[in-house]
Design an enzyme around this catalytic site. Structure first.
Site, short mmCIF file in Angstrom:
data_model
loop_
_atom_site.label_atom_id
_atom_site.label_comp_id
_atom_site.label_asym_id
_atom_site.label_seq_id
_atom_site.Cartn_x
_atom_site.Cartn_y
_atom_site.Cartn_z
N GLN A 79 25.56 18.40 -53.78
CA GLN A 79 24.83 16.85 -53.99
C GLN A 79 25.37 15.96 -55.30
O GLN A 79 26.82 15.90 -55.07
CB GLN A 79 23.11 17.45 -54.65
CG GLN A 79 22.45 18.16 -53.69
CD GLN A 79 20.95 18.15 -53.71
OE1 GLN A 79 20.57 17.71 -53.92
NE2 GLN A 79 20.41 19.73 -53.38
N PHE A 80 24.55 15.08 -55.68
CA PHE A 80 25.50 14.67 -57.13
C PHE A 80 25.86 15.35 -58.27
O PHE A 80 24.82 16.00 -59.00
CB PHE A 80 24.60 13.71 -57.82
CG PHE A 80 24.76 12.02 -56.86
CD1 PHE A 80 25.29 11.56 -56.37
CD2 PHE A 80 23.03 12.08 -55.74
CE1 PHE A 80 25.18 10.01 -55.62
CE2 PHE A 80 22.97 11.65 -55.36
CZ PHE A 80 23.91 10.08 -54.97
N SER A 168 33.19 23.12 -61.71
CA SER A 168 34.26 21.92 -62.44
C SER A 168 33.00 22.61 -63.69
O SER A 168 31.96 23.06 -63.80
CB SER A 168 33.52 20.54 -62.32
OG SER A 168 32.61 20.84 -61.84
N CYS A 184 23.21 18.27 -59.19
CA CYS A 184 23.18 18.95 -58.11
C CYS A 184 21.58 19.66 -57.34
O CYS A 184 21.11 20.13 -57.36
CB CYS A 184 23.26 20.49 -58.72
SG CYS A 184 25.01 20.72 -59.69
#
Length: 259
Positions: A79-80, A168, A184
């Protein structure tokens, strides 16, 4: 574990921030070359300028502040998430089919790699059931966000069974930027970093630990000079390239759970 190709995994570190467009284009080129047998596998460590990325499962409502930072839609699962200075991004381009045969086993190995790295740095971390990524237990008591904070995100894409994107790890980023998204897609979990945990480590020390832990789990590595890789953007220039392409031969690893 020996390299599945009989040669070390190439290892490269970008010394200046790399634009997301340039990184995506370079990953796509390298994945094509690996799949064709024309280049060795690669791990590429870098930083991005401040930005948000939206994976294949991103929900529009999870972008809380769309004007805060540039938003890049990407072919990775998940997701983000936020990328920016002080965060070590590791783009991992491996032959997943020959090494693991299964995308879930690959993701589990990426998580284990980060856990091993953090252990070298003196930080205890773990997986959380049903959630992709790496978490540390919060020092304070549990609250509405739960008892753990996320320190590393994982999101991958496969094309012809060769991976791109990766992990990350929050070393010392500006954590306030996470307020612009639901990271996320997880509303009951916080985010943290090594600096937030009180550690004074730097990217060079983190890179050393990442490489040592990678070699223990995946096999030997060999330095690859930035100038030998596909585009001059790898050396840190702001060469803008097309977004990561899709296509009928691309398989997107969206794991039906937040990442």
């Amino acid at each position: 574990m020996a390299s599945v190709f009989g040669q070390p995994v190439a290892w490269m570190v970008a010394r200046e921030p790399v634009s997301y467009e340039a990184a995506s284009a370079c990953m796509a080129e390298r994945v094509t070359a690996i799949a064709a047998g024309n280049a060795p596998e690669l791990v590429w460590l870098l930083e991005h300028p401040p930005l948000y990325t939206a994976g294949t499962s991103a929900k529009p409502g999870d972008l809380i502040a769309p004007a805060r930072l540039p938003v890049h839609h990407t072919g990775r699962g998940g997701q983000f998430t936020y990328h920016g200075p002080g965060q070590r991004v590791a783009y991992v381009m491996l032959d997943v089919k020959r090494r693991f045969g299964d995308v879930r086993a690959y993701v589990a190995n990426l998580e284990a790699w980060v856990i091993d790295t953090l252990s070298v740095l003196g930080v205890a971390s773990e997986r959380q059931p049903g959630r992709v990524g790496v978490w540390v237990r919060r020092r304070e008591h549990a609250d509405a966000r739960g008892s753990h904070d996320k320190i590393a995100a994982v999101g991958v894409r496969l094309s012809r069974w060769v991976s791109s994107h990766g992990v990350s790890l929050n070393v010392a980023p500006d954590l306030s930027h996470y307020a612009g998204i639901v990271p996320c897609g997880i509303r009951d979990g916080g985010v943290t970093s090594l600096a937030d945990l009180g550690m004074t480590t730097d990217l060079a020390e983190v890179d050393f630990a990442l490489r040592a832990a990678f070699e223990q789990r995946f096999g030997p590595t060999a330095d690859l000079a930035a100038t030998t890789f596909a585009r001059p953007a790898i050396a840190g220039s702001q060469n803008e390239s097309a977004p990561l392409p899709g296509g009928p031969d691309s398989w997107r690893a969206s794991l039906e759970r937040p990442s």
